[in-house]
Structures are given as C-alpha cells and as structure tokens.
Design an enzyme around this catalytic site. Sequence first.
Site, PDB file in Angstrom:
ATOM      1  N   LYS A 156       0.841  -1.213   0.000  1.00 59.23           N
ATOM      2  CA  LYS A 156       0.000   0.000   0.000  1.00 59.23           C
ATOM      3  C   LYS A 156       0.871   1.256   0.000  1.00 59.23           C
ATOM      4  O   LYS A 156       0.654   2.169  -0.788  1.00 59.23           O
ATOM      5  CB  LYS A 156      -0.927   0.023   1.227  1.00 59.23           C
ATOM      6  N   ARG A 179      -9.212   1.182   9.071  1.00 56.44           N
ATOM      7  CA  ARG A 179      -8.733  -0.156   9.384  1.00 56.44           C
ATOM      8  C   ARG A 179      -9.780  -0.987  10.109  1.00 56.44           C
ATOM      9  O   ARG A 179      -9.489  -2.114  10.521  1.00 56.44           O
ATOM     10  CB  ARG A 179      -7.501  -0.050  10.238  1.00 56.44           C
ATOM     11  N   ARG A 218      11.639  -5.662   4.619  1.00 53.03           N
ATOM     12  CA  ARG A 218      11.341  -4.232   4.411  1.00 53.03           C
ATOM     13  C   ARG A 218      12.361  -3.356   5.151  1.00 53.03           C
ATOM     14  O   ARG A 218      12.724  -3.618   6.289  1.00 53.03           O
ATOM     15  CB  ARG A 218       9.938  -3.916   4.927  1.00 53.03           C
ATOM     16  N   ARG A 261      11.694  -1.584  10.692  1.00 47.80           N
ATOM     17  CA  ARG A 261      10.656  -1.232  11.666  1.00 47.80           C
ATOM     18  C   ARG A 261      10.600  -2.244  12.798  1.00 47.80           C
ATOM     19  O   ARG A 261      10.717  -3.438  12.575  1.00 47.80           O
ATOM     20  CB  ARG A 261       9.288  -1.155  10.953  1.00 47.80           C
ATOM     21  N   ARG A 301      -0.146  -8.846  13.532  1.00 49.49           N
ATOM     22  CA  ARG A 301      -0.750  -7.824  12.667  1.00 49.49           C
ATOM     23  C   ARG A 301      -1.633  -8.466  11.599  1.00 49.49           C
ATOM     24  O   ARG A 301      -2.663  -7.912  11.207  1.00 49.49           O
ATOM     25  CB  ARG A 301       0.347  -6.956  12.042  1.00 49.49           C
TER      26      ARG A 301
HETATM   27  P1  ADP Z   1       2.255  -1.863   3.208  1.00 50.67           P
HETATM   28  O1  ADP Z   1       2.278  -0.355   3.164  1.00 50.67           O
HETATM   29  O2  ADP Z   1       1.036  -2.454   2.562  1.00 50.67           O
HETATM   30  O3  ADP Z   1       2.497  -2.417   4.586  1.00 50.67           O
HETATM   31  P2  ADP Z   1       4.799  -1.651   1.786  1.00 50.67           P
HETATM   32  O4  ADP Z   1       4.485  -0.752   0.639  1.00 50.67           O
HETATM   33  O5  ADP Z   1       5.566  -1.054   2.931  1.00 50.67           O
HETATM   34  O6  ADP Z   1       3.457  -2.385   2.321  1.00 50.67           O
HETATM   35  O7  ADP Z   1       5.590  -2.912   1.199  1.00 50.67           O
HETATM   36  C1  ADP Z   1       6.063  -3.959   2.066  1.00 50.67           C
HETATM   37  C2  ADP Z   1       7.402  -4.481   1.552  1.00 50.67           C
HETATM   38  O8  ADP Z   1       7.195  -5.158   0.311  1.00 50.67           O
HETATM   39  C3  ADP Z   1       8.446  -3.392   1.272  1.00 50.67           C
HETATM   40  O9  ADP Z   1       9.711  -3.903   1.644  1.00 50.67           O
HETATM   41  C4  ADP Z   1       8.350  -3.165  -0.245  1.00 50.67           C
HETATM   42  O10 ADP Z   1       9.595  -2.763  -0.790  1.00 50.67           O
HETATM   43  C5  ADP Z   1       7.981  -4.568  -0.733  1.00 50.67           C
HETATM   44  N1  ADP Z   1       7.124  -4.576  -1.931  1.00 50.67           N
HETATM   45  C6  ADP Z   1       6.122  -3.709  -2.241  1.00 50.67           C
HETATM   46  N2  ADP Z   1       5.537  -4.044  -3.419  1.00 50.67           N
HETATM   47  C7  ADP Z   1       6.183  -5.170  -3.836  1.00 50.67           C
HETATM   48  C8  ADP Z   1       6.044  -6.023  -4.991  1.00 50.67           C
HETATM   49  N3  ADP Z   1       5.119  -5.796  -5.938  1.00 50.67           N
HETATM   50  N4  ADP Z   1       6.881  -7.084  -5.088  1.00 50.67           N
HETATM   51  C9  ADP Z   1       7.792  -7.338  -4.122  1.00 50.67           C
HETATM   52  N5  ADP Z   1       7.986  -6.575  -3.031  1.00 50.67           N
HETATM   53  C10 ADP Z   1       7.189  -5.507  -2.891  1.00 50.67           C
HETATM   54  P1  AMP Z   2       1.251   0.715   8.975  1.00 47.97           P
HETATM   55  O1  AMP Z   2       2.383   1.669   8.743  1.00 47.97           O
HETATM   56  O2  AMP Z   2       0.041   1.026   8.153  1.00 47.97           O
HETATM   57  O3  AMP Z   2       1.688  -0.727   8.858  1.00 47.97           O
HETATM   58  O4  AMP Z   2       0.772   0.933  10.482  1.00 47.97           O
HETATM   59  C1  AMP Z   2       1.650   0.679  11.564  1.00 47.97           C
HETATM   60  C2  AMP Z   2       0.880   0.677  12.885  1.00 47.97           C
HETATM   61  O5  AMP Z   2       0.284   1.977  13.106  1.00 47.97           O
HETATM   62  C3  AMP Z   2      -0.291  -0.303  12.949  1.00 47.97           C
HETATM   63  O6  AMP Z   2       0.114  -1.625  13.291  1.00 47.97           O
HETATM   64  C4  AMP Z   2      -1.158   0.351  14.056  1.00 47.97           C
HETATM   65  O7  AMP Z   2      -0.610   0.117  15.342  1.00 47.97           O
HETATM   66  C5  AMP Z   2      -0.984   1.836  13.736  1.00 47.97           C
HETATM   67  N1  AMP Z   2      -2.014   2.290  12.781  1.00 47.97           N
HETATM   68  C6  AMP Z   2      -1.838   2.712  11.500  1.00 47.97           C
HETATM   69  N2  AMP Z   2      -3.013   3.043  10.927  1.00 47.97           N
HETATM   70  C7  AMP Z   2      -3.979   2.817  11.868  1.00 47.97           C
HETATM   71  C8  AMP Z   2      -5.395   2.945  11.893  1.00 47.97           C
HETATM   72  N3  AMP Z   2      -6.084   3.367  10.823  1.00 47.97           N
HETATM   73  N4  AMP Z   2      -6.039   2.622  13.037  1.00 47.97           N
HETATM   74  C9  AMP Z   2      -5.381   2.198  14.125  1.00 47.97           C
HETATM   75  N5  AMP Z   2      -4.047   2.030  14.166  1.00 47.97           N
HETATM   76  C10 AMP Z   2      -3.342   2.333  13.053  1.00 47.97           C
END
Ligand code: ADP
Ligand code: AMP
Length: 219
Positions: free
Chosen positions: A13, A88, A127, A160, A171
Amino acid sequence: MRAVLVGPPGAGKGTQAQILASELSIPKVSTGDIFRANVSGGTELGKKAKEYMDRGDLVPDEVTNAMVKDRLARDDAAAGFLLDGFPRNVAQAETLGTILADLDTSLDVVLELRVDEEEVVKRLSGRRSCPECGRVYHVEYDPPNAEGRCDNEGAELYQREDDREETIRHRLEVYREQTAPLVEFYAARGLLATIAATGSVEEVTARAKAAIEKAGADS
Ligand code: ADP
Ligand code: AMP
C-alpha cells in the site's frame, strides 16, 4: 481523486500510494507514517500510539479518527488524496464517511491490494525504510542503489520494530479480524476495486492506475 488503499500489512500500500500520489499530484495520507513521525518526535500523540504499534494492535479509534479529520481538512487534501492504512475497521470507515460528508465530498474508489500471507511475511521481513523521507525498500525485491542507504536522502535505512516475525503474525490476525470486513463494507457501497498485488511493483502500479482511471470515469 479520493481513494483508499486496503490490504494486509506488506501488500504494498505504502509503495503504491507513494508512486500514485506523485503521479496524480495529490497527497498520500498514511496513518502509519503520521504515527511513526509522532513517536520519533516524542509528541503526546506519539506517546499514546506507541504501545499499540509495538504490539501490532490498532491505535484506539478516537485517537486515529481525530488525527485523520485534522489531516483531511488541510488545504492540500482539498483536491484529492490517497489514504494508506486508514480506515482499518468498520467504525473508522463510518467515521471517514462522516468526515468527508462534512467536507461536502465522498470517496471515489477503495482499492483492495490482494496478496497471500506467505508473500506478505517475506515482504515485511525484508522491508527497510528511510527515516527522512519514509520511502520503503526491500533488501531483495526493491533494493536501494547503495546498500542500506536511501536513494533520495542517503540516510541510513532502518528496519521497523513491528516487522519482527511474532508481531507480523499478530498484525495479520488483526487484519483478518478487524480490517478484512471493509472489503464487504465497500463492495456493498459499489466502491470496491480489487487488484492482484503480486508481480513487480511496476505491474501492480499499472493495475492500480487502470482501476483508478476506471473509477474516475465511472464517478
Ligand atoms: P504496506 O504499506 O502495505 O504495509 P509496503 O508498501 O511497505 O506495504 O511494502 C512492504 C514491503 O514489500 C516493502 O519492503 C516493499 O519494498 C515490498 N514490496 C512492495 N511491493 C512489492 C512487490 N510488488 N513485489 C515485491 N515486493 C514488494
Ligand atoms: P502501517 O504503517 O500502516 O503498517 O501501520 C503501523 C501501525 O500503526 C499499525 O500496526 C497500528 O498500530 C498503527 N495504525 C496505522 N493506521 C492505523 C489505523 N487506521 N487505526 C489504528 N491504528 C493504526
């Protein structure tokens, strides 16, 4: 364009929101990024959010909803936005509807990024993020030009806290129980567009753009 990106942690995302926001010239509003900035800045909001984030639980709705309300009322969101990580749960989705109605607007599309859990665990364990600009990389799938350093800022990338195996599993449970019902919620309102989030980042971007363009043409 007013869009929400929904999908399990690690679906991509943030990666897609960053690319699409820059192409569409609208802000990416990521609740996770806003919380992390507050945690590292040591603000009151950060203090309230930290314990939940460390466990992989959702931060309470009243804290999150108030933060999003303030963010969406800012001028730069008037022409559109991409929400990443919010809503969420169904209560947050209902609040989002009210926030937007008060601003005399509504959502155009909810983009669901679909990917299986095994792939998500691989993505999250590799990541790495930039502490300066928030850009995300993957050690194997999307590495920076210089190992461990951001392409934009040159800052040292970090892993992270919540990307540890046990927290990742928790999660994913939170996603299944609290967030996945949003798929039905938005499908029932005719707003859902589901795309496969597998394949390369570029392939997913192409699917996302096609879905957003279709939603724009339909609305
Ligand atoms: P989210 O925001 O949904 O938690 P991220 O955008 O942070 O996900 O992506 C999670 C991990 O996957 C990151 O390390 C990113 O570089 C990797 N990633 C994102 N899209 C792809 C893809 N299409 N193929 C492989 N790895 C990806
Ligand atoms: P993310 O970066 O989206 O993976 O979010 C990291 C963490 O932030 C999550 O595991 C939650 O603890 C908190 N968080 C992010 N977005 C929300 C939301 N919409 N509602 C509640 N907690 C959130």
